[in-house]
Scaffold this active site. Structure first.
Site, PDB file in Angstrom:
ATOM      1  N   GLN A  97       0.794  -1.224   0.000  1.00  0.00           N
ATOM      2  CA  GLN A  97       0.000   0.000   0.000  1.00  0.00           C
ATOM      3  C   GLN A  97       0.826   1.273   0.000  1.00  0.00           C
ATOM      4  OE1 GLN A  97      -1.215   0.871   4.431  1.00  0.00           O
ATOM      5  NE2 GLN A  97      -1.640  -1.272   4.012  1.00  0.00           N
ATOM      6  N   HIS A  99      -0.009   5.806   0.738  1.00  0.00           N
ATOM      7  CA  HIS A  99      -0.990   6.799   1.167  1.00  0.00           C
ATOM      8  C   HIS A  99      -0.797   8.083   0.363  1.00  0.00           C
ATOM      9  CE1 HIS A  99      -1.716   3.943   4.281  1.00  0.00           C
ATOM     10  NE2 HIS A  99      -0.457   3.993   4.660  1.00  0.00           N
ATOM     11  N   GLU A 134       2.728   8.413   8.104  1.00  0.00           N
ATOM     12  CA  GLU A 134       2.708   7.572   9.298  1.00  0.00           C
ATOM     13  C   GLU A 134       4.109   7.221   9.786  1.00  0.00           C
ATOM     14  OE1 GLU A 134       0.000   4.504   7.901  1.00  0.00           O
ATOM     15  OE2 GLU A 134       1.609   3.261   7.149  1.00  0.00           O
ATOM     16  N   HIS A 264       4.708   0.448   0.746  1.00  0.00           N
ATOM     17  CA  HIS A 264       5.159  -0.325   1.909  1.00  0.00           C
ATOM     18  C   HIS A 264       4.193  -1.446   2.258  1.00  0.00           C
ATOM     19  CE1 HIS A 264       2.567   2.898   3.472  1.00  0.00           C
ATOM     20  NE2 HIS A 264       2.184   2.057   4.419  1.00  0.00           N
ATOM     21  N   ARG A 283      -4.250   0.399  -2.361  1.00  0.00           N
ATOM     22  CA  ARG A 283      -3.623  -0.921  -2.311  1.00  0.00           C
ATOM     23  C   ARG A 283      -3.240  -1.406  -3.698  1.00  0.00           C
ATOM     24  NH1 ARG A 283      -8.124  -1.150   0.795  1.00  0.00           N
ATOM     25  NH2 ARG A 283      -7.737  -0.986   3.050  1.00  0.00           N
TER      26      ARG A 283
END
Ligand SMILES: [Zn+2]
Length: 408
Positions: A97, A99, A134, A264, A283
């Protein structure tokens, strides 16, 4: 200040023991427990323990944004808590995935709204308008794949595996060992017809088995990852993609920071994640969930990064170790109480006057704020509202508190 109960998420890739043991519940549990959310995300807010029973942190912030978030945080982020903290326990690999950036998220959210895709639909990519940088900090040894590694290193890995079917791709990447070459190769693989993948992926898996059998060491971890992923997803292009990503092993306390566009997947381990309060995931494979390859390709950053580039710098300010990241929504740190900090009250460094979430990962401490005190044992968390800090701590034994606050 209140004790804060996390919201438990039971995904199939979770662990039947890790989160239960961390929070002091019997294990193994009936279902795999994957994530424990500490935040005010509308999808699953955490719960404050109050004299009147449990109250959702989401409602608490909505009812009293000034007191809970403080004027400065409201001014910057509006009336919502800008970060989300999670304990994450992976027994099996997560999906491959990335972001989106803030701009991509806003545009994607508006686009999917225009197309009339409900926010709760399983095929919806953008569930909110926020980016989702993140940080993951390992609690136990943590295994991950993250970021495209320098291309020649991937060429070396593929040559070491010696798969004849891979040769054209090795040629492609060695002829252009940069972001463009990585984009071309990854795009070729992720969009390859299934019959092609059904030949290529098993060939790579066989080569990985041979490599491990030969006792070769240089790429042993990478070869094992190919097997681990191939076992679960035998015809998935994500198995090939794993050849292009940094294969990281984090020891307890070590972190990785994943900015927008970083490809990642977490493979195995227990860690704490702090992120912008968002659920936007694109994804590309290694999952039975919704995969949107064109959208993933739009947001991916193919700039090669080494393992050191992904590990955030830490700065130490007395008892506090701060993970330096670029995200304005959060700052994560560890407060360590040991040595001559034990047995008496100490002031925790105060970086700003916003809210904070504390999670005890080791030992036990009494946390004092304006409104009173709570005791945090391992696996317990507290919410400290903006108008309730700064905090003071007392511990009798070596203790670590993970702290998430708003970024400075
Ligand atoms: Zn992620």
């Amino acid at each position: 200040m209140n004790l804060l109960r996390g919201a438990l998420r039971t995904y199939a890739w979770g662990s039947r023991t890790a989160i239960a043991e961390f929070t002091g519940r019997p294990s193994p549990t009936a279902h795999p427990e994957a994530e424990l959310w500490f935040g005010a995300h509308p999808g699953d807010p955490a719960w404050l323990e109050t004299d009147g029973g449990e109250q959702s942190l989401l409602d608490t912030v909505r009812e009293d944004p000034e007191g809970q978030l403080g004027a400065a945080v409201r001014g910057r982020f509006g009336d919502t808590l800008p970060f989300l903290m999670k304990v994450l326990a992976a027994d099996e690999p997560l999906s491959l995935q990335a972001h989106p950036s803030a701009e991509q998220a806003a545009e994607g959210f508006a686009r999917e709204d225009r197309l009339g895709i409900p926010v709760s639909s399983p095929i919806r990519n953008y569930r909110d308008r926020s980016h989702k940088p993140e940080l993951l900090v390992a609690l136990h040894q943590f295994e991950a794949l993250a970021g495209f590694r320098p291309a020649m290193k991937s060429v070396e890995l593929m040559r070491a595996l010696g798969v004849s079917e891979l040769e054209p791709y090795v040629g492609l990447l060695s002829g252009q060992p940069d972001a463009d070459g990585l984009r071309a190769l990854f795009t070729t693989w992720i969009t390859a017809p299934q019959p092609d993948l059904d030949v290529l992926v098993p060939a790579v898996i066989d080569a990985a088995i041979e490599y491990i059998r030969s006792g070769a060491k240089v790429f042993a971890a990478e070869a094992k990852t190919v097997l681990e992923l191939g076992e679960r997803y035998p015809g998935d292009a994500g198995v090939l993609a794993s050849l292009l990503l940094n294969r990281l092993t984090l020891r307890p306390g070590e972190g990785i920071y994943l900015p927008a566009g970083n490809l990642h997947t977490y493979l195995h381990g227990v860690g704490i994640e702090v992120m912008a309060n968002s659920d936007n995931v694109l994804r590309g494979g290694l999952t039975p969930k919704h995969v949107d390859v064109p959208e993933l390709l739009r947001v991916l950053d193919f700039t090669p990064a080494s393992e050191t580039d992904l590990r955030p710098q830490t700065t130490n300010d007395g008892m506090e170790t701060v993970y330096e990241t670029a995200a304005p929504e959060f700052t994560a740190s560890v407060l360590s109480l040991d040595g001559d900090r034990l047995g008496h009250e100490v002031d925790a460094p105060s970086r700003h006057d916003g809210p904070q979430i504390l999670l005890c990962t080791e030992g036990s401490a009494v946390v004092h704020a304006k409104s009173g005190a709570v005791t945090l044992n391992r696996g317990m968390a507290a919410w400290v509202a903006a108008d309730d800090g700064p905090i003071r701590l007392v511990a009798e034994q070596p203790t670590k508190l993970f702290r998430a606050t708003v970024g400075v």
